[in-house]
Design an enzyme around this catalytic site. Structure first.
Site, PDB file in Angstrom:
ATOM      1  N   SER A 111      19.822  -6.667  -2.558  1.00 51.23           N
ATOM      2  CA  SER A 111      20.472  -5.894  -1.503  1.00 51.23           C
ATOM      3  C   SER A 111      19.493  -5.662  -0.357  1.00 51.23           C
ATOM      4  CB  SER A 111      21.021  -4.577  -2.075  1.00 51.23           C
ATOM      5  OG  SER A 111      21.854  -3.932  -1.143  1.00 51.23           O
ATOM      6  N   GLU A 228      24.821 -13.504  -0.446  1.00 58.05           N
ATOM      7  CA  GLU A 228      25.860 -12.609  -0.958  1.00 58.05           C
ATOM      8  C   GLU A 228      26.100 -11.528   0.087  1.00 58.05           C
ATOM      9  OE1 GLU A 228      25.410  -9.291  -1.889  1.00 58.05           O
ATOM     10  OE2 GLU A 228      23.239  -9.115  -1.872  1.00 58.05           O
ATOM     11  N   HIS A 299      26.658  -7.937  -5.308  1.00 57.94           N
ATOM     12  CA  HIS A 299      26.909  -6.522  -5.551  1.00 57.94           C
ATOM     13  C   HIS A 299      27.966  -6.269  -6.626  1.00 57.94           C
ATOM     14  CE1 HIS A 299      24.383  -5.922  -2.088  1.00 57.94           C
ATOM     15  NE2 HIS A 299      24.473  -4.618  -2.228  1.00 57.94           N
TER      16      HIS A 299
END
Length: 328
Positions: A111, A228, A299
């Site tokens: 992330s 992502e 995620h």
């Protein structure tokens, strides 16, 4: 440059380069420590991990001190980020990259940690890892796949074949460990089949965008992009992904990208193969390279760990996909 693999008894340092450890419950911290200890690892924490400011983070100086201490400490063999957040890129110009280059060790998270991982790889040549964070190890159900690939990449140097998880989840597991929702994994989405070999760069799409035009952006020459997406904007997620991907395509040397592998989307995206195919096909720069999606990273959970700076070999046709991590 690769850090040494882990062995039983090695020390793992937990630091908070983005959000603070204080946002994690005491029960989840305790459970995560026990899981890491069950792998034979010793867990220690940075001095400032529990500091918390208005933005659920801490000062730049505190975060830099813990990062530098972790790389400098000869007893530390791996570094885990507590969790993601939104401000890890504040640290980039304050990092002692020579210190890191002289003390290579495993650095793992995902992330918001994408900014640090790609910057460190670009500035030092040290391969970093997109994978579970310390908080991830608190997950009591559905964590086996994540744990197994963590062990494969950090305790062994053998090539890794990325198998597909049987199920996946996108629930708030950290607040309710018992009432979980799992979905059957339909496997890879094959948008453009083909074969490719390249160096892995990428991670979280909106975070790597923060490196555009800076001295911290890795080159796209001869790469396989692993991307992502996440979003804080309900209802506009697909539009954000579309424009963020377009922004990445505008970067120098994108024409030398060998393949694109996209992680599983969260449910709030309402993304499906048809929508994603329309997005991909709207970008002529992607016409002649393999594009595979719905891979086990991002995620949702579970996730595999992949090396930023490592070597990937992709083979795919209209019905099957094989992804191997050759150097990690």
């Amino acid at each position: 440059m690769f850090a040494e693999k882990l062995a039983k008894g090695d020390e793992v340092r937990v630091i908070a380069p983005s959000r603070s450890l204080k946002i994690i419950s005491a029960d989840n911290i305790s459970y995560a420590v026990k899981v890491l200890e069950s792998l034979g690892l010793k867990v220690t924490f940075g001095k400032h991990v529990n500091e918390e400011d208005t933005f659920q983070s801490s000062s730049i100086s505190s975060r830099i001190e813990d990062l530098h201490d972790a790389f400098h400490d000869k007893n530390v063999k791996a570094i885990l980020a507590v969790i993601g957040g939104s401000n890890a890129n504040q640290l980039l110009k304050y990092i002692d990259y020579d210190l890191i280059k002289s003390n290579p060790k495993i650095f793992c998270g995902f992330s918001d940690i994408t900014a640090l991982q790609n910057a460190i790889y670009h500035k030092t040549g040290l391969v970093t890892y997109s994978g579970p964070q310390f908080s991830s190890f608190a997950m009591k159900k559905g964590f086996e796949y994540t744990r197994d690939f963590f062990k494969k990449i950090f305790f062994d140097s053998s090539p890794i074949h990325l198998t597909v998880s049987e199920t996946w989840s996108n629930d708030a597991w950290f607040s309710d460990q018992e009432n979980r929702i799992f979905h059957v994994n339909e496997g890879y989405w094959i948008i453009h089949p083909g074969d490719a070999t390249g160096t892995i760069v990428g991670g979280n799409l909106s975070t790597i965008q923060l490196l555009h035009g800076t001295a911290y952006m890795p080159s796209f020459k001869n790469t396989v992009l692993f991307l992502e997406a996440d979003s804080i904007t309900e209802g506009a997620c697909v539009f954000e992904f579309d424009r963020d991907l377009q922004s990445l395509i505008h970067q120098p040397y994108f024409d030398q990208v060998k393949a694109l592998i996209i992680g599983r989307f969260e449910q709030k995206f309402s993304m499906d193969l048809e929508k994603l195919t329309l997005i991909i096909n709207s970008k002529q720069e992607l016409n002649d390279i393999p594009v595979i999606a719905n891979a086990d990273f991002g995620h949702t959970t579970p996730i595999f760990t992949f090396p930023i700076g490592g070597l990937c070999v992709l083979k795919s046709n209209q019905t099957s996909v094989t992804i191997n991590l050759i150097e990690h």
